[in-house]
Design a protein around this motif. Structure first.
Motif, PDB file in Angstrom:
ATOM      1  N   PHE A 614      41.535  34.525  31.399  1.00  0.00           N
ATOM      2  CA  PHE A 614      41.620  35.854  32.012  1.00  0.00           C
ATOM      3  C   PHE A 614      43.030  36.421  31.884  1.00  0.00           C
ATOM      4  CE2 PHE A 614      37.983  34.574  35.025  1.00  0.00           C
ATOM      5  CZ  PHE A 614      37.043  35.104  34.150  1.00  0.00           C
ATOM      6  N   TYR A 617      43.874  37.674  28.395  1.00  0.00           N
ATOM      7  CA  TYR A 617      43.188  38.889  27.968  1.00  0.00           C
ATOM      8  C   TYR A 617      43.220  39.960  29.044  1.00  0.00           C
ATOM      9  CZ  TYR A 617      42.092  36.371  23.812  1.00  0.00           C
ATOM     10  OH  TYR A 617      42.245  35.689  22.641  1.00  0.00           O
ATOM     11  N   SER A 618      44.370  40.135  29.655  1.00  0.00           N
ATOM     12  CA  SER A 618      44.674  41.335  30.441  1.00  0.00           C
ATOM     13  C   SER A 618      43.927  41.454  31.755  1.00  0.00           C
ATOM     14  CB  SER A 618      44.400  42.613  29.635  1.00  0.00           C
ATOM     15  OG  SER A 618      44.740  42.450  28.304  1.00  0.00           O
ATOM     16  N   ALA A 619      43.327  40.354  32.270  1.00  0.00           N
ATOM     17  CA  ALA A 619      42.612  40.469  33.531  1.00  0.00           C
ATOM     18  C   ALA A 619      43.420  39.785  34.621  1.00  0.00           C
ATOM     19  CB  ALA A 619      41.209  39.865  33.419  1.00  0.00           C
ATOM     20  N   ILE A 620      44.501  40.420  35.023  1.00  0.00           N
ATOM     21  CA  ILE A 620      45.443  39.801  35.951  1.00  0.00           C
ATOM     22  C   ILE A 620      44.784  39.543  37.304  1.00  0.00           C
ATOM     23  CG2 ILE A 620      47.711  40.009  37.009  1.00  0.00           C
ATOM     24  CD1 ILE A 620      47.767  40.048  33.990  1.00  0.00           C
ATOM     25  N   ASP A 621      44.120  40.586  37.848  1.00  0.00           N
ATOM     26  CA  ASP A 621      43.517  40.438  39.179  1.00  0.00           C
ATOM     27  C   ASP A 621      42.457  39.354  39.170  1.00  0.00           C
ATOM     28  OD1 ASP A 621      44.603  42.951  40.642  1.00  0.00           O
ATOM     29  OD2 ASP A 621      43.994  43.612  38.628  1.00  0.00           O
ATOM     30  N   VAL A 622      41.691  39.342  38.103  1.00  0.00           N
ATOM     31  CA  VAL A 622      40.624  38.349  38.004  1.00  0.00           C
ATOM     32  C   VAL A 622      41.232  36.955  37.967  1.00  0.00           C
ATOM     33  CG1 VAL A 622      38.620  37.616  36.701  1.00  0.00           C
ATOM     34  CG2 VAL A 622      39.241  40.018  36.734  1.00  0.00           C
ATOM     35  N   THR A 625      42.370  35.913  41.454  1.00  0.00           N
ATOM     36  CA  THR A 625      41.210  35.546  42.286  1.00  0.00           C
ATOM     37  C   THR A 625      40.628  34.210  41.829  1.00  0.00           C
ATOM     38  OG1 THR A 625      40.761  37.903  42.259  1.00  0.00           O
ATOM     39  CG2 THR A 625      39.126  36.496  43.277  1.00  0.00           C
ATOM     40  N   GLN A 626      40.504  34.059  40.527  1.00  0.00           N
ATOM     41  CA  GLN A 626      39.902  32.839  39.981  1.00  0.00           C
ATOM     42  C   GLN A 626      40.691  31.612  40.425  1.00  0.00           C
ATOM     43  OE1 GLN A 626      37.215  32.265  38.154  1.00  0.00           O
ATOM     44  NE2 GLN A 626      37.589  30.193  37.422  1.00  0.00           N
ATOM     45  N   ASN A 700      46.184  50.915  39.490  1.00  0.00           N
ATOM     46  CA  ASN A 700      45.484  49.721  39.005  1.00  0.00           C
ATOM     47  C   ASN A 700      43.986  50.037  38.953  1.00  0.00           C
ATOM     48  OD1 ASN A 700      44.145  47.307  38.725  1.00  0.00           O
ATOM     49  ND2 ASN A 700      45.653  46.157  39.930  1.00  0.00           N
ATOM     50  N   VAL A 701      43.505  50.256  37.727  1.00  0.00           N
ATOM     51  CA  VAL A 701      42.135  50.750  37.562  1.00  0.00           C
ATOM     52  C   VAL A 701      41.115  49.775  38.155  1.00  0.00           C
ATOM     53  CG1 VAL A 701      40.426  51.595  35.923  1.00  0.00           C
ATOM     54  CG2 VAL A 701      42.856  51.999  35.515  1.00  0.00           C
ATOM     55  N   VAL A 702      41.345  48.463  37.953  1.00  0.00           N
ATOM     56  CA  VAL A 702      40.395  47.462  38.461  1.00  0.00           C
ATOM     57  C   VAL A 702      40.323  47.546  39.980  1.00  0.00           C
ATOM     58  CG1 VAL A 702      39.914  45.006  38.626  1.00  0.00           C
ATOM     59  CG2 VAL A 702      40.806  45.954  36.503  1.00  0.00           C
ATOM     60  N   LEU A 706      37.087  48.614  42.486  1.00  0.00           N
ATOM     61  CA  LEU A 706      36.558  47.735  43.530  1.00  0.00           C
ATOM     62  C   LEU A 706      36.559  48.382  44.912  1.00  0.00           C
ATOM     63  CD1 LEU A 706      37.883  44.186  42.677  1.00  0.00           C
ATOM     64  CD2 LEU A 706      35.524  44.944  42.817  1.00  0.00           C
TER      65      LEU A 706
ATOM     66  N   PHE B  44      32.720  38.637  30.718  1.00  0.00           N
ATOM     67  CA  PHE B  44      34.049  38.954  30.182  1.00  0.00           C
ATOM     68  C   PHE B  44      34.002  39.181  28.675  1.00  0.00           C
ATOM     69  CE2 PHE B  44      38.666  37.760  29.511  1.00  0.00           C
ATOM     70  CZ  PHE B  44      39.155  38.833  30.235  1.00  0.00           C
ATOM     71  N   THR B  50      40.933  42.246  25.189  1.00  0.00           N
ATOM     72  CA  THR B  50      42.152  42.934  24.749  1.00  0.00           C
ATOM     73  C   THR B  50      43.331  42.066  25.155  1.00  0.00           C
ATOM     74  OG1 THR B  50      41.067  45.024  25.184  1.00  0.00           O
ATOM     75  CG2 THR B  50      43.455  45.082  24.849  1.00  0.00           C
ATOM     76  N   PRO B  55      44.762  47.111  32.436  1.00  0.00           N
ATOM     77  CA  PRO B  55      44.420  48.516  32.646  1.00  0.00           C
ATOM     78  C   PRO B  55      45.175  49.143  33.824  1.00  0.00           C
ATOM     79  CG  PRO B  55      42.673  47.108  33.493  1.00  0.00           C
ATOM     80  CD  PRO B  55      43.690  46.206  32.885  1.00  0.00           C
ATOM     81  N   PHE B  56      46.410  49.470  33.609  1.00  0.00           N
ATOM     82  CA  PHE B  56      47.204  50.191  34.604  1.00  0.00           C
ATOM     83  C   PHE B  56      47.479  51.597  34.130  1.00  0.00           C
ATOM     84  CE2 PHE B  56      49.069  45.830  35.637  1.00  0.00           C
ATOM     85  CZ  PHE B  56      48.181  45.648  36.695  1.00  0.00           C
ATOM     86  N   GLN B  74      36.087  43.462  34.407  1.00  0.00           N
ATOM     87  CA  GLN B  74      36.982  42.762  35.333  1.00  0.00           C
ATOM     88  C   GLN B  74      36.541  42.982  36.769  1.00  0.00           C
ATOM     89  OE1 GLN B  74      41.120  43.323  34.677  1.00  0.00           O
ATOM     90  NE2 GLN B  74      40.938  43.373  32.452  1.00  0.00           N
ATOM     91  N   LEU B  78      35.204  40.070  39.327  1.00  0.00           N
ATOM     92  CA  LEU B  78      35.820  39.834  40.639  1.00  0.00           C
ATOM     93  C   LEU B  78      34.736  39.668  41.709  1.00  0.00           C
ATOM     94  CD1 LEU B  78      38.952  42.134  40.734  1.00  0.00           C
ATOM     95  CD2 LEU B  78      38.859  39.689  41.192  1.00  0.00           C
ATOM     96  N   ILE B  81      32.845  36.337  41.115  1.00  0.00           N
ATOM     97  CA  ILE B  81      33.579  35.124  41.520  1.00  0.00           C
ATOM     98  C   ILE B  81      33.427  34.895  43.013  1.00  0.00           C
ATOM     99  CG2 ILE B  81      35.880  34.126  41.811  1.00  0.00           C
ATOM    100  CD1 ILE B  81      36.721  35.426  39.229  1.00  0.00           C
TER     101      ILE B  81
END
Lengths: 744, 127
Positions: A614, A617-622, A625-626, A700-702, A706, B44, B50, B55-56, B74, B78, B81
C-alpha cells in the motif's frame, strides 16, 4: 350434545335436498341459476357457482344421500363419545362436496376439491387410536393430495390458455384448448387429479384402504360422493378437453383396466365392506371408460349409471353396516341363513343387489343396457370396450349375489351373537334408497326428463333428447345382458373355487399398495439421506460445498464471458516484487505450519507486507490503518491462542480441499485479470477529485471520501465494529455464566 | 505490477480457503485473516496502481494533479479493513466461547445444532 340435536344435520341436509329438487324443473327447462362474487380481482378469480344439469345431479346425490347418512350415523353411533366430531366432519365434507360440484370457477372448484381431501383424511382416520386407520388415512391423503397438486397445475394452465377461470365459459371454447401447445400437459395433469381422486388403476389401492373409516363414512364418501369427484371433473372438462385421441384412449384404457381388475379383486374378498369397495372401484372405472366414449349413448349411460350406482351402492354399504350391527360380523364366510332373523335387512339387500346385478325392472337394468349400447357405439374400439364391460358386469352379478344372497340363505354359521334387525332409524334410509332404484326403474321417464337429459347436455352440449326405457325389444344389448346373467350365475356358483384361486399367494403379482408403501419408505430414506448429506452438521462439509459452489460460479462466468483475459504487458518493479514474494512465502508458512506461534508471526508478516505494498503504491492512509489493524489482529489472536489448546498436527495433505482451494484462488486471480483487461474508467474518481476541495474543503481525497462523501457508509462501518464488539463481549460473558452449570 | 498482485491475491485466497476447510478452529481463523487480506489486494489491484503519488490536492491548486493515484479503491479498502477486523474479533470471541462450551477445537465435533443422527424406531439408519 342433546340426543335430539344429533338429528339436526340430517334435517338440514334434507332441506338442502328439497331445495335442490325444486330447481330441477327450471334447470331442465334451461334456466340455469348462477351466483358469483369477485374473490381475487387481480388474478381474475371469482367465487362463482352455477347449477346446470351435471352439477344438480351431483348436488342431489350429495344432499339426498347425505341426509340419509346423517340420520344413519346419529343412530349407528348413538351415545358414542365422538359422535359430535363425526357429524361435524361429515358436515364439513358435505359442504366441501356441494361447493365442488356447484363451483363455476376453476380455482373455487380446486379449493373445495382440497376441502374434500382434507375432510376425507380426517374421516378415514376417525379411529385414530388404530395404527391401521392412521396409515390408511395418510395413504389416502398422499395419493389424493398429490393428484390435487397436479390438478391445480392443470387448472392454472387451462386458465392461462383459455383466458378465464369460469368453467362455463371454458366449456364454450370449442377446440381452443385441444389445439393449444399445452394440451398434452393439461390433459395429463387433469386426468392425474381425476384418476387419483376416483381411485383409477394404478391409484386404486387407497380406496379399499380407506374402508378403515366407519361404515356410514365409507357409504357416503367412498361410494356415493367423493370418489365420484374425479368422474365429475372429467365430465365437466369433456366439452373443453374431450374428443381427442389422447382423451378418449386415456379414459377408455385406464377405465377398462380399472373396471376389470377391480371386479376380479372384488371376488377375492371375504369382508363384505372390502368387496363393496372394489365394486365401487369397478363402477368408477366404468364411468371413466364411458366418459371416454364420445357417443350419445355413452354419455347417457354415464348419467344414468351415476344415479343407479349411488343408490344401490350406498344402500348396500349401509346394509353391511346393518349386518355388522345385527349379526356382529361382515365376513361373508361367517354369514348365512339370516333371512328369517333379519327380514328387513334381507329385503334391502335384495332390492339393492338386484339393481346392482342389473335385473329388470330395476334401474340397474336400464343402466346396464345403456352401458352395452354405449360400449357398442364407442367409435374407437367397440369390441374391446364391450368385452371389458361384459366381463366386469358378469363379475358384478356374482358380487351382488355374494352381498345380497349368501348372507341370508344357506347354512347358519355360528355368529358371535343372535342376529336381529336393527332399529328403524338405521334401516329406513337404505330402504328408501333401495326402493328408489325400483321406482325409477318402473318410471324411467322422470329420471330421463329431470336428471339424465340436463346432465347429458352439460357433458356433451347439443345432444338430442334421450328417452329411457325398460324394454328395448330384442337387440344386442339384451343378448349381452342375458350372457351377463348366465356368466354371473356361473361365477356365483363357483365363488368358493374362485376365491380360493384368487387368494393363492402367487396370484396378482405385487399389490399396488405394497408398491406405494415401498415407494413412500424409500422416499423417506432418500429425504433423510439427503438431509443428512446436505445438512450433516459438519462444518467442513458446509465450507467445502460453499467454496465449491463459489468456484463453480466464478468459473462459469469466466467460461461464458467473451472478454479477453489477455492483459497488457506491464513493467515489474523489483522491490515491490520482493515484498510480494515475501508475503507469498509467509502465507505458505501459515499454510503448512503446525505451530501456533509460527503461524501467528507469518500472519503478521503477510499483513505488514501488504501494508508495504500500500505504501509503495500511494495508499498512505490505507497503509497506516493496515499496520494498526494488523498489530491489533496479532495481539488479540495471541491472547486468544493462549487460551485455546495447541493446534493439532495436520499430517495428511487434503487433495480434494486443495483442488477446490486452487480452483477458487485461480478463479479469483483471473477475475482481477479480467478487470485489468478492460480499459480503466476514471469518472467516479475524477468526480471526487474535482469536488474534494471546493465542496468538502479537504485536500486528502481519500479522507474526504470517507468522512464526507461516503460518511453514511463510514457510520455504518463504525456501527458494524461496535456490534461486533458487543456481540463478542456477549459471547465471552455468556461462556463464563455457563461454566457453573450443566453442559449445553 | 497489477498482474503480480492478481496472482498474489489468488494465492492468498487459495491458502485461506484451504486453511478454512481444515476443520480446526485455529487454522480456520488463520484462513479467515488471509482471505480478508486477499480481498483488499483484489480491490487495490483492480483500481490500478500508481507508484508514490498519493491523491492529495496540493496547496494553491483546486484539484489534484491528473497523475495521482486512484483514491476510490483506497477509501473502499479502508472500510474493508476495519470491517474485516470487526469480523475477526467477533469470530475469535465466538471460537473461544465455542471451545469453552463444547470442549473441542475440532469444528466437525461442534454439533449442538445438528446432532449426529439418533436412529428412529421405524427405520434403520443408512449411511
Amino acid at each position: 350434545m342433546p340426543r335430539l340435536l344429533t338429528f339436526l344435520p340430517a334435517v338440514v341436509m334434507a332441506a338442502v335436498f328439497l331445495w335442490f329438487a325444486q330447481v330441477l324443473g327450471p334447470v331442465a327447462a334451461g334456466n340455469i341459476p348462477e351466483w358469483s362474487w369477485m374473490w381475487v380481482e387481480g388474478l381474475g378469480i371469482e367465487l362463482a357457482f352455477r347449477l346446470d344439469g351435471l352439477s344438480l345431479i351431483f348436488a342431489l346425490m350429495v344432499s339426498g344421500i347425505g341426509a340419509i347418512i346423517f340420520l344413519y350415523t346419529s343412530v349407528y353411533f348413538k351415545g358414542h363419545e365422538k359422535l359430535t366430531r363425526l357429524l361435524t366432519l361429515l358436515a364439513l365434507f358435505a359442504i366441501s362436496m356441494l361447493g365442488l360440484v356447484t363451483a363455476d370457477d376453476a380455482i373455487t372448484l380446486f379449493v373445495f376439491w382440497e376441502g374434500t381431501t382434507v375432510t376425507s383424511f380426517l374421516l378415514v382416520g376417525f379411529d385414530h387410536e388404530k395404527q391401521k386407520a392412521r396409515d390408511a388415512a395418510l395413504q389416502a391423503l398422499i395419493v389424493t393430495g398429490v393428484g390435487g397438486l397436479a390438478l391445480m397445475a392443470g387448472l392454472i394452465l387451462i386458465g392461462f390458455e383459455a383466458g378465464t377461470f369460469r368453467l362455463s365459459e371454458i366449456a364454450l371454447l370449442g377446440d381452443t384448448l385441444a389445439t393449444s401447445a399445452l394440451y398434452i400437459p393439461i390433459v395429463i395433469l387433469v386426468l392425474l387429479g381425476a384418476f387419483t381422486k376416483s381411485a383409477q388403476f394404478p391409484f386404486h389401492f387407497w380406496l379399499p384402504g380407506a374402508m378403515a373409516a366407519p361404515t356410514p363414512v365409507s357409504a357416503y364418501l367412498h361410494s356415493a360422493t367423493m370418489v365420484k369427484a374425479g368422474v365429475y371433473l372429467v365430465a365437466r372438462m369433456s366439452p373443453a378437453l374431450g374428443g381427442t385421441e389422447l382423451w378418449i384412449w386415456g379414459l377408455t384404457l385406464f377405465g377398462a383396466v380399472t373396471m376389470v381388475w377391480a371386479s376380479v379383486l372384488a371376488l377375492k374378498q371375504t369382508d363384505l365392506k372390502l368387496m363393496l369397495a372394489y365394486t365401487t372401484v369397478m363402477a368408477l372405472g366404468a364411468l371413466m371408460m364411458f366418459l371416454g366414449g364420445d357417443s350419445k349413448y355413452a354419455t347417457v349411460g354415464v348419467a344414468t349409471f351415476l344415479v343407479v350406482h349411488a343408490m344401490y351402492k350406498a344402500a348396500l354399504f349401509l346394509t353391511v353396516g346393518l349386518l355388522d350391527k345385527g349379526a356382529g360380523t361382515r365376513e361373508v364366510t361367517n354369514l348365512g341363513g339370516l333371512a328369517r332373523s333379519m327380514p328387513i335387512t334381507m329385503m334391502i339387500a335384495l332390492l339393492a343387489g338386484l339393481s346392482m346385478a342389473g335385473f329388470p325392472p330395476f334401474l340397474g337394468f336400464i343402466g346396464k343396457e345403456l352401458k352395452y349400447e354405449g360400449a357398442l357405439a364407442v367409435m374407437s374400439e367397440p369390441l374391446f370396450v364391450a368385452t371389458a364391460a361384459l366381463l366386469a358386469n358378469a363379475m358384478m352379478v356374482a358380487a351382488a349375489g355374494l352381498v345380497a344372497i349368501s348372507p341370508f340363505w344357506g347354512k347358519t354359521p355360528k355368529s358371535p351373537k343372535p342376529a336381529k334387525d336393527p332399529s328403524i332409524g338405521l334401516w329406513i334410509g337404505p330402504m328408501m334408497l333401495a326402493l328408489m332404484g325400483l321406482g325409477f326403474g318402473l318410471f324411467p321417464d322422470l329420471l330421463a326428463k329431470y336428471i339424465v337429459n340436463p346432465t347429458v347436455t352439460s357433458i356433451a352440449p347439443g345432444t338430442a333428447y334421450v328417452k329411457l326405457k325398460l324394454w328395448h325389444g330384442i337387440n344386442v344389448p339384451l343378448v349381452l345382458s342375458l350372457i351377463t346373467f348366465g356368466l354371473g350365475f356361473v361365477l356365483y356358483q363357483g365363488r368358493f373355487v374362485i376365491r380360493a384361486a384368487l387368494n393363492r399367494p402367487t396370484f396378482g403379482g405385487i399389490p399396488a399398495a405394497v408398491v406405494f408403501d415401498a415407494g413412500l419408505a424409500s422416499f423417506k430414506r432418500f429425504a433423510s439421506w439427503s438431509a443428512r448429506t446436505v445438512q450433516g452438521g459438519k462444518m467442513t462439509v458446509y465450507l467445502r460445498i460453499s467454496f465449491a459452489v463459489l468456484t463453480i460460479l466464478i468459473w462459469g462466468v469466466h467460461l461464458i464471458s467473451t472478454d479477453s483475459l489477455v492483459p497488457q504487458p506491464e513493467a515489474i518493479a523489483l522491490i515491490p516484487l520482493v515484498v510480494v514474494l515475501l508475503i507469498a512465502a509467509s502465507a505458505f508458512v501459515v499454510l503448512i505450519t503446525n505451530s501456533r506461534l509460527f503461524g501467528l508471526c507469518a500472519l503478521g508478516v503477510v499483513g505488514a507486507g501488504i501494508a508495504l505494498i500500500f505504501t509503495f503504491y500511494s495508499a498512505i492512509d490505507v497503509a497506516i490503518t493496515q499496520i494498526l489493524v494488523e498489530m491489533l489482529v496479532v495481539i488479540i489472536l495471541a491472547v486468544a491462542l493462549v487460551k485455546l489448546p495447541a493446534m493439532p498436527v495436520e499430517r495428511n495433505f487434503r487433495a480434494g480441499d486443495a483442488l477446490i482451494a486452487t480452483a477458487f484462488g485461480v478463479g479469483v486471480a483471473f477475475v482481477v485479470v479480467a478487470v485489468l483487461a478492460h480499459p480503466f474508467d476514471p469518472r467516479i474518481t475524477e468526480f471526487y477529485e474535482a469536488a474534494s476541495l471546493p465542496d468538502a474543503f479537504g485536500r486528502n481525497v481519500v479522507n474526504v471520501i470517507l468522512v464526507d462523501f461516503r460518511a453514511l457508509d463510514t457510520l455504518g462501518e463504525v456501527a458494524v465494529v461496535l456490534i461486533a464488539a458487543i456481540a463478542a463481549v456477549a459471547a465471552l460473558t455468556a461462556g463464563k455464566i455457563r461454566k457453573s452449570g450443566e453442559k449445553p | 505490477m497489477e498482474l503480480v498482485l492478481a496472482a498474489l491475491s489468488g494465492f492468498l485466497v487459495a491458502a485461506g480457503a484451504y486453511l478454512m476447510m481444515s476443520g480446526q478452529l485455529v487454522r480456520f481463523l488463520f484462513g479467515l485473516v488471509l482471505l480478508s487480506n486477499a480481498a483488499n489486494v483484489v480491490i487495490f489491484a483492480a483500481g490500478r496502481l500508481t507508484y508514490a503519488n498519493p491523491p492529495f490536492v496540493p496547496d494553491g491548486a483546486k484539484i489534484p494533479d491528473p497523475s495521482v493515484a486512484n483514491a476510490l479503491p483506497q477509501a473502499l479498502i479502508l472500510t474493508a479493513i476495519v470491517i474485516g477486523f470487526g469480523l475477526l474479533a467477533f469470530a475469535l470471541a465466538l471460537a473461544f466461547r465455542a471451545y469453552q462450551s463444547l470442549g473441542t477445537v475440532v469444528m466437525d465435533d461442534m454439533r449442538a445444532c445438528d446432532p449426529p443422527e439418533i436412529p428412529t424406531s421405524t427405520e434403520k439408519p443408512s449411511a
